[in-house]
Design a protein around this motif. Sequence first.
Motif, mmCIF file in Angstrom:
data_model
loop_
_atom_site.group_PDB
_atom_site.id
_atom_site.type_symbol
_atom_site.label_atom_id
_atom_site.label_comp_id
_atom_site.label_asym_id
_atom_site.label_seq_id
_atom_site.Cartn_x
_atom_site.Cartn_y
_atom_site.Cartn_z
ATOM 1 N N ASP A 318 81.960 3.119 18.007
ATOM 2 C CA ASP A 318 82.857 3.689 17.007
ATOM 3 C C ASP A 318 83.763 4.746 17.633
ATOM 4 N N TYR A 319 84.900 4.976 16.982
ATOM 5 C CA TYR A 319 85.828 6.033 17.391
ATOM 6 C C TYR A 319 85.437 7.308 16.639
ATOM 7 N N VAL A 320 85.060 8.333 17.375
ATOM 8 C CA VAL A 320 84.567 9.570 16.758
ATOM 9 C C VAL A 320 85.508 10.720 17.126
ATOM 10 N N PRO A 321 86.267 11.253 16.167
ATOM 11 C CA PRO A 321 87.227 12.330 16.482
ATOM 12 C C PRO A 321 86.556 13.695 16.601
ATOM 13 N N ARG A 322 85.461 13.763 17.357
ATOM 14 C CA ARG A 322 84.754 15.022 17.582
ATOM 15 C C ARG A 322 84.416 15.141 19.066
ATOM 16 N N GLU A 323 84.104 16.352 19.475
ATOM 17 C CA GLU A 323 83.755 16.594 20.869
ATOM 18 C C GLU A 323 82.412 15.950 21.194
ATOM 19 N N PRO A 324 82.280 15.313 22.358
ATOM 20 C CA PRO A 324 80.999 14.674 22.712
ATOM 21 C C PRO A 324 79.953 15.702 23.129
ATOM 22 N N ASN A 325 78.705 15.371 22.877
ATOM 23 C CA ASN A 325 77.573 16.202 23.292
ATOM 24 C C ASN A 325 76.971 15.572 24.549
ATOM 25 N N PHE A 326 77.481 15.981 25.712
ATOM 26 C CA PHE A 326 77.023 15.398 26.974
ATOM 27 C C PHE A 326 75.562 15.727 27.250
ATOM 28 N N THR A 327 75.142 16.936 26.904
ATOM 29 C CA THR A 327 73.771 17.348 27.188
ATOM 30 C C THR A 327 72.769 16.448 26.497
ATOM 31 N N LEU A 342 72.183 2.508 38.546
ATOM 32 C CA LEU A 342 73.595 2.848 38.716
ATOM 33 C C LEU A 342 74.163 3.110 37.329
ATOM 34 N N ILE A 343 74.667 4.314 37.115
ATOM 35 C CA ILE A 343 75.236 4.698 35.818
ATOM 36 C C ILE A 343 76.740 4.873 35.989
ATOM 37 N N VAL A 344 77.498 4.086 35.248
ATOM 38 C CA VAL A 344 78.960 4.175 35.266
ATOM 39 C C VAL A 344 79.382 4.890 33.992
ATOM 40 N N LEU A 345 79.901 6.091 34.126
ATOM 41 C CA LEU A 345 80.252 6.929 32.978
ATOM 42 C C LEU A 345 81.763 6.931 32.781
ATOM 43 N N PHE A 346 82.207 6.434 31.629
ATOM 44 C CA PHE A 346 83.619 6.455 31.267
ATOM 45 C C PHE A 346 83.850 7.645 30.341
ATOM 46 N N SER A 347 84.698 8.567 30.773
ATOM 47 C CA SER A 347 84.930 9.756 29.955
ATOM 48 C C SER A 347 86.261 10.375 30.321
ATOM 49 N N ASP A 348 86.601 11.394 29.575
ATOM 50 C CA ASP A 348 87.792 12.191 29.845
ATOM 51 C C ASP A 348 87.526 13.580 29.303
ATOM 52 N N PHE A 349 88.356 14.528 29.650
ATOM 53 C CA PHE A 349 88.159 15.907 29.189
ATOM 54 C C PHE A 349 89.520 16.558 29.024
ATOM 55 N N SER A 350 89.603 17.443 28.049
ATOM 56 C CA SER A 350 90.876 18.083 27.742
ATOM 57 C C SER A 350 90.848 19.592 27.896
ATOM 58 N N ASP A 351 89.659 20.182 28.090
ATOM 59 C CA ASP A 351 89.584 21.635 28.239
ATOM 60 C C ASP A 351 88.444 21.977 29.191
ATOM 61 N N MET A 358 80.014 18.792 30.758
ATOM 62 C CA MET A 358 79.872 17.461 31.330
ATOM 63 C C MET A 358 79.348 17.537 32.761
ATOM 64 N N VAL A 359 79.902 18.444 33.561
ATOM 65 C CA VAL A 359 79.492 18.565 34.960
ATOM 66 C C VAL A 359 78.017 18.944 35.052
ATOM 67 N N GLU A 360 77.577 19.871 34.211
ATOM 68 C CA GLU A 360 76.170 20.287 34.240
ATOM 69 C C GLU A 360 75.239 19.126 33.899
ATOM 70 N N SER A 361 75.621 18.328 32.917
ATOM 71 C CA SER A 361 74.790 17.190 32.518
ATOM 72 C C SER A 361 74.768 16.118 33.601
ATOM 73 N N ARG A 364 72.394 16.942 36.523
ATOM 74 C CA ARG A 364 70.982 16.603 36.310
ATOM 75 C C ARG A 364 70.752 15.096 36.448
ATOM 76 N N LEU A 365 71.754 14.311 36.082
ATOM 77 C CA LEU A 365 71.619 12.854 36.166
ATOM 78 C C LEU A 365 71.623 12.370 37.608
ATOM 79 N N VAL A 366 72.409 13.050 38.456
ATOM 80 C CA VAL A 366 72.567 12.633 39.850
ATOM 81 C C VAL A 366 71.270 12.783 40.643
ATOM 82 N N ARG A 367 70.369 13.633 40.181
ATOM 83 C CA ARG A 367 69.128 13.867 40.922
ATOM 84 C C ARG A 367 68.268 12.603 41.020
ATOM 85 N N HIS A 368 68.374 11.727 40.048
ATOM 86 C CA HIS A 368 67.513 10.542 40.023
ATOM 87 C C HIS A 368 68.284 9.225 39.998
ATOM 88 N N HIS A 369 69.591 9.278 39.809
ATOM 89 C CA HIS A 369 70.366 8.052 39.660
ATOM 90 C C HIS A 369 71.678 8.148 40.441
#
Length: 448
Positions: A318-327, A342-351, A358-361, A364-369
């Motif tokens: 779905d299209y959700v006009p709200r900020e994503p909760n990466f954590t 292998l995790i392929v993450l499609f995202s973008d950021f505006s601020d 996003m970077v912090e989350s 933590r993901l990179v440690r195991h994947h």
Amino acid sequence: MPSINLPSSPIVPTGRTLALLAFLAPVAVVIAATAPGAWIIAPAAGIALLLLVLLDGWLAGGIIKFDCSVPADAEVGQPAMLRIDATIERDSDARLPEVAIGFEARLGDRGVVNFQLKPTGEASRFSGTGEAVPVRRGTGVMHDLWLRWAGPLGLAVRQVRKTLDARIRVWPDLSPVRSPVLQAFLRDSQFGLVARRIRGEGTQFEALSEYEAGMDRRRIDWKASARHTALYARENEAERDNQVVFAFDCGQSMCEPVDGLPRLDRAVSAALTAAYVALKGGDRVSLFGFADHPQVMTPFVTDTRAFYRLQSAAAELDYVPREPNFTLALATLASRLKRRSLIVLFSDFSDPTSAEMMVESVERLVRHHLVIFVTMVDAELEELAATQPDTIGDIAIAVSADALARQRALVLQRLRRLGVNVIEAPHDKIGYQLIDLYLQTKRAEAIG
């Protein structure tokens, strides 16, 4: 093909008739002022024009039947063909009948498509097609149809309006999967049309064979050769059965359009293309979507015959006009993965704030994947930053755009330092760049 019950087809004056009436009004005033005794000319001319309109409408002919053919399914960004077949009794070679079909904005930017019907060669038969280009996934409704045809004098038209209840299910765009380029690549590549065990590639040991001239000398197994007093070479097998997860940020930034379609739909199309290649290569594929909370995660698909499951799951994003909760989202994803993937993450950021979360989350993901971050080039931002300013306002816009571009570059650089593979490219190139990086990663045995 929806069933059409024929409504009435009233006679309606055209713009030409209204123009003639507007012309007769000042003429009547002039006659009344210069020759009061000839006042009867004005109403007589009006009555004559009215009779001509009625005659023209009668000569236009009546409609006997018409059918509307609407496809049940379409792909976002790809034209859906709408067909109208009509039988109209015509006593003249007047202008061609015209059709207008109204629908939800999901099925097209303007919400309407107009086209003409042309003779089919059979008496009184007309047919024509129009295109609706969906801009959002989901189910869109076509609600109204107008059909009109003019008389030989162009003073009147007969028209029909019908309420439709035709629905079109809009799926993700799979045109890159069907493209001749990709199909030729799959035929000629090591994956082939049928997944098979591939010897001589990768690092997983498969068997020993006698060394022959022309073989890579680095493949010689010296211990086995010493035991057998003959040269033997290792035959390795390409890495298979890896877990590949395509994760989609469905939040506000990914809802923004790029070249007429949301970034999310561009990402889905690229991901499904890469997923098809991964399934051909013998790997397991899953989709994961999230915004302010996780939306969907599919079971791992292991065969191209189940590819439609991925397509169906992608259609539900779905299209959700709200900020994503990466954590929350990435922690949920990590908890559901039982082995390195292998995790392929499609995202973008505006601020910067959302980028920091996003970077912090991701850290933590990179440690195991193994993580690949995919984002589309912000062409609008680059254009604003590069435009030659003419006013103070233009300078402010250019400075702000340049600052955002620099922040964006810093975020991507931080991801690279964490060990994340970053793809930043135009929307029409991210799919093929992702396939190249996936194959490179697979050859390096970096996933398992």
